[in-house]
Motif scaffolding. Structure first.
Motif, PDB file in Angstrom:
ATOM      1  N   ASN A   1     -22.457 -15.215  44.131  1.00  0.00           N
ATOM      2  CA  ASN A   1     -21.456 -14.790  43.162  1.00  0.00           C
ATOM      3  C   ASN A   1     -21.427 -15.673  41.922  1.00  0.00           C
ATOM      4  OD1 ASN A   1     -18.893 -13.538  42.174  1.00  0.00           O
ATOM      5  ND2 ASN A   1     -18.174 -15.597  42.558  1.00  0.00           N
ATOM      6  N   MET A   2     -21.626 -16.967  42.091  1.00  0.00           N
ATOM      7  CA  MET A   2     -21.446 -17.866  40.957  1.00  0.00           C
ATOM      8  C   MET A   2     -22.415 -17.574  39.819  1.00  0.00           C
ATOM      9  SD  MET A   2     -19.614 -20.299  39.684  1.00  0.00           S
ATOM     10  CE  MET A   2     -18.740 -21.165  40.982  1.00  0.00           C
ATOM     11  N   SER A   3     -23.695 -17.360  40.147  1.00  0.00           N
ATOM     12  CA  SER A   3     -24.702 -17.148  39.104  1.00  0.00           C
ATOM     13  C   SER A   3     -25.398 -15.801  39.190  1.00  0.00           C
ATOM     14  CB  SER A   3     -25.765 -18.258  39.172  1.00  0.00           C
ATOM     15  OG  SER A   3     -25.177 -19.524  38.969  1.00  0.00           O
ATOM     16  N   LYS A   4     -25.146 -15.049  40.262  1.00  0.00           N
ATOM     17  CA  LYS A   4     -25.688 -13.700  40.492  1.00  0.00           C
ATOM     18  C   LYS A   4     -27.161 -13.721  40.874  1.00  0.00           C
ATOM     19  CE  LYS A   4     -21.626 -12.146  39.586  1.00  0.00           C
ATOM     20  NZ  LYS A   4     -20.749 -11.838  40.727  1.00  0.00           N
ATOM     21  N   VAL A   5     -28.029 -14.283  40.043  1.00  0.00           N
ATOM     22  CA  VAL A   5     -29.464 -14.358  40.340  1.00  0.00           C
ATOM     23  C   VAL A   5     -29.980 -15.722  39.865  1.00  0.00           C
ATOM     24  CG1 VAL A   5     -31.747 -13.335  40.004  1.00  0.00           C
ATOM     25  CG2 VAL A   5     -29.717 -11.869  39.954  1.00  0.00           C
ATOM     26  N   THR A   6     -30.661 -16.434  40.762  1.00  0.00           N
ATOM     27  CA  THR A   6     -31.259 -17.711  40.392  1.00  0.00           C
ATOM     28  C   THR A   6     -32.688 -17.759  40.916  1.00  0.00           C
ATOM     29  OG1 THR A   6     -29.105 -18.824  40.562  1.00  0.00           O
ATOM     30  CG2 THR A   6     -31.075 -20.222  40.510  1.00  0.00           C
ATOM     31  N   PRO A   7     -33.706 -17.685  40.038  1.00  0.00           N
ATOM     32  CA  PRO A   7     -35.090 -17.786  40.498  1.00  0.00           C
ATOM     33  C   PRO A   7     -35.375 -19.163  41.098  1.00  0.00           C
ATOM     34  CG  PRO A   7     -34.976 -16.901  38.268  1.00  0.00           C
ATOM     35  CD  PRO A   7     -33.605 -17.414  38.599  1.00  0.00           C
ATOM     36  N   VAL A   8     -36.259 -19.176  42.074  1.00  0.00           N
ATOM     37  CA  VAL A   8     -36.697 -20.410  42.721  1.00  0.00           C
ATOM     38  C   VAL A   8     -38.110 -20.732  42.234  1.00  0.00           C
ATOM     39  CG1 VAL A   8     -37.321 -21.457  44.941  1.00  0.00           C
ATOM     40  CG2 VAL A   8     -35.231 -20.063  44.738  1.00  0.00           C
ATOM     41  N   THR A   9     -38.329 -21.968  41.829  1.00  0.00           N
ATOM     42  CA  THR A   9     -39.641 -22.364  41.298  1.00  0.00           C
ATOM     43  C   THR A   9     -40.451 -23.222  42.256  1.00  0.00           C
ATOM     44  OG1 THR A   9     -38.588 -24.234  40.161  1.00  0.00           O
ATOM     45  CG2 THR A   9     -38.901 -22.188  38.899  1.00  0.00           C
ATOM     46  N   ALA A  10     -39.837 -23.668  43.375  1.00  0.00           N
ATOM     47  CA  ALA A  10     -40.584 -24.458  44.351  1.00  0.00           C
ATOM     48  C   ALA A  10     -39.904 -24.405  45.706  1.00  0.00           C
ATOM     49  CB  ALA A  10     -40.712 -25.909  43.896  1.00  0.00           C
ATOM     50  N   PHE A  11     -40.713 -24.379  46.754  1.00  0.00           N
ATOM     51  CA  PHE A  11     -40.260 -24.584  48.126  1.00  0.00           C
ATOM     52  C   PHE A  11     -41.164 -25.661  48.716  1.00  0.00           C
ATOM     53  CE2 PHE A  11     -40.629 -23.027  52.714  1.00  0.00           C
ATOM     54  CZ  PHE A  11     -39.550 -23.799  53.129  1.00  0.00           C
ATOM     55  N   ASP A  12     -40.625 -26.879  48.794  1.00  0.00           N
ATOM     56  CA  ASP A  12     -41.447 -28.044  49.142  1.00  0.00           C
ATOM     57  C   ASP A  12     -42.670 -28.097  48.223  1.00  0.00           C
ATOM     58  OD1 ASP A  12     -39.729 -29.140  51.031  1.00  0.00           O
ATOM     59  OD2 ASP A  12     -40.571 -27.982  52.670  1.00  0.00           O
TER      60      ASP A  12
END
Length: 287
Positions: free
Chosen positions: A251-262
């Protein structure tokens, strides 16, 4: 904890300016954790799914054995009244809250009728469209209904989230990708999670270990209406390592892309951009 620059609080039937005291030292919630909240948003003049957030607040109160005292319709009306106190164009975090003041004869269980309600409106900007996050693993897991009130947006669940975040940040990451008790990916420490592979979208199936969010459901509906295949299924860390894109939903930002997983790096991809665009378009006509 005030996060916003301008705050208006509805408590005991009237509006107050600022971050006003609402809880007593001996309240049941103050020492036994019987409190819930929900979060909605005002941005660009719209309040998408406000009624669903208010309904979830009442459902969460019931899950914590408290009696909701404000109807969904009244909660929506109170919210809209309070939002008029902000300047045009303000972005506001909308937080309805319930907590118990008294316990029953055991003192441990809340007295259902001893419920207080407050609504806190905080002016908090939306995250920039290009904001992103990084994820890592965490040793901590999501609980199950048999040992925690995971069917509520309860304050007592959040210390577990906090230790996930502390662990992730100590490792140099913004957030944590979290497993459920069975070892399957549930969500992140703060939001639901999606991944993309070969043009199709995947998200952990709602199995009762995490709140399948209102914004998550809206993204799924928007994606399906746009012709995208969406799988709600069992996912592992390995699935995320092999994904083309990953993005969070909350809810806070609606959509947040992820640029790294480990060690795995991702680009901010076209699906995350499309999901954000569709959400804003939908909110403009339905919010």
């Amino acid at each position: 904890m005030a996060a916003g620059s301008t705050i208006h609080t509805y408590f005991n039937g009237q509006w107050h300016d600022g971050d006003v005291p609402i809880m007593s030292a001996a309240d049941h919630a103050a020492w036994l954790g019987s409190s819930i909240f929900d979060g909605a948003r005002l941005f660009d003049g719209v309040t998408p799914d406000l009624d669903l957030h208010c309904a979830r607040a009442n459902a969460s109160a019931s899950a914590l054995m408290m009696k909701p005292t404000v109807s969904v319709e009244d909660m929506v009306e109170i919210t809209r009244e309070g939002l008029k106190r902000f300047a045009p164009g303000a972005a506001v975090y909308i937080r309805p809250m319930y907590w118990a003041t008294d316990g029953d004869a055991t003192m441990i269980a809340p007295e259902p009728e001893a419920t207080k309600f407050a609504l806190c409106l905080e002016e908090i900007p939306m995250a920039p469209a290009d904001a992103s996050a990084t994820l890592t693993r965490t040793q901590y897991r999501r609980p199950v209904l048999e040992n925690a009130v995971v069917n509520a947006k309860a304050g007592c669940l959040y210390p577990n989230n906090a230790r996930m975040l502390r662990e992730a940040r100590a490792k140099g990451f913004a957030n944590a990708l979290v497993q459920d008790a069975m070892g399957n990916v549930a969500e992140t420490a703060t939001a639901n999670i999606f991944m993309v592979r070969d043009g199709e979208v995947f998200t952990p199936i709602a199995n009762g270990t995490f709140l399948a969010g209102i914004t998550r459901a809206r993204h799924i509906k928007n994606l399906k209406a746009d012709g995208v295949t969406v799988h709600e299924t069992v996912l592992s860390f390995k699935d995320f390592e092999e994904a083309d894109e990953v993005f969070m939903s909350g809810n806070m930002s609606k959509v947040t892309p992820v640029t790294a997983f480990d060690d795995r790096q991702y680009q901010i991809g076209p699906m995350a951009r499309r999901v954000r665009e569709m959400y804003w378009d939908w909110a403009a006509t339905h919010g």
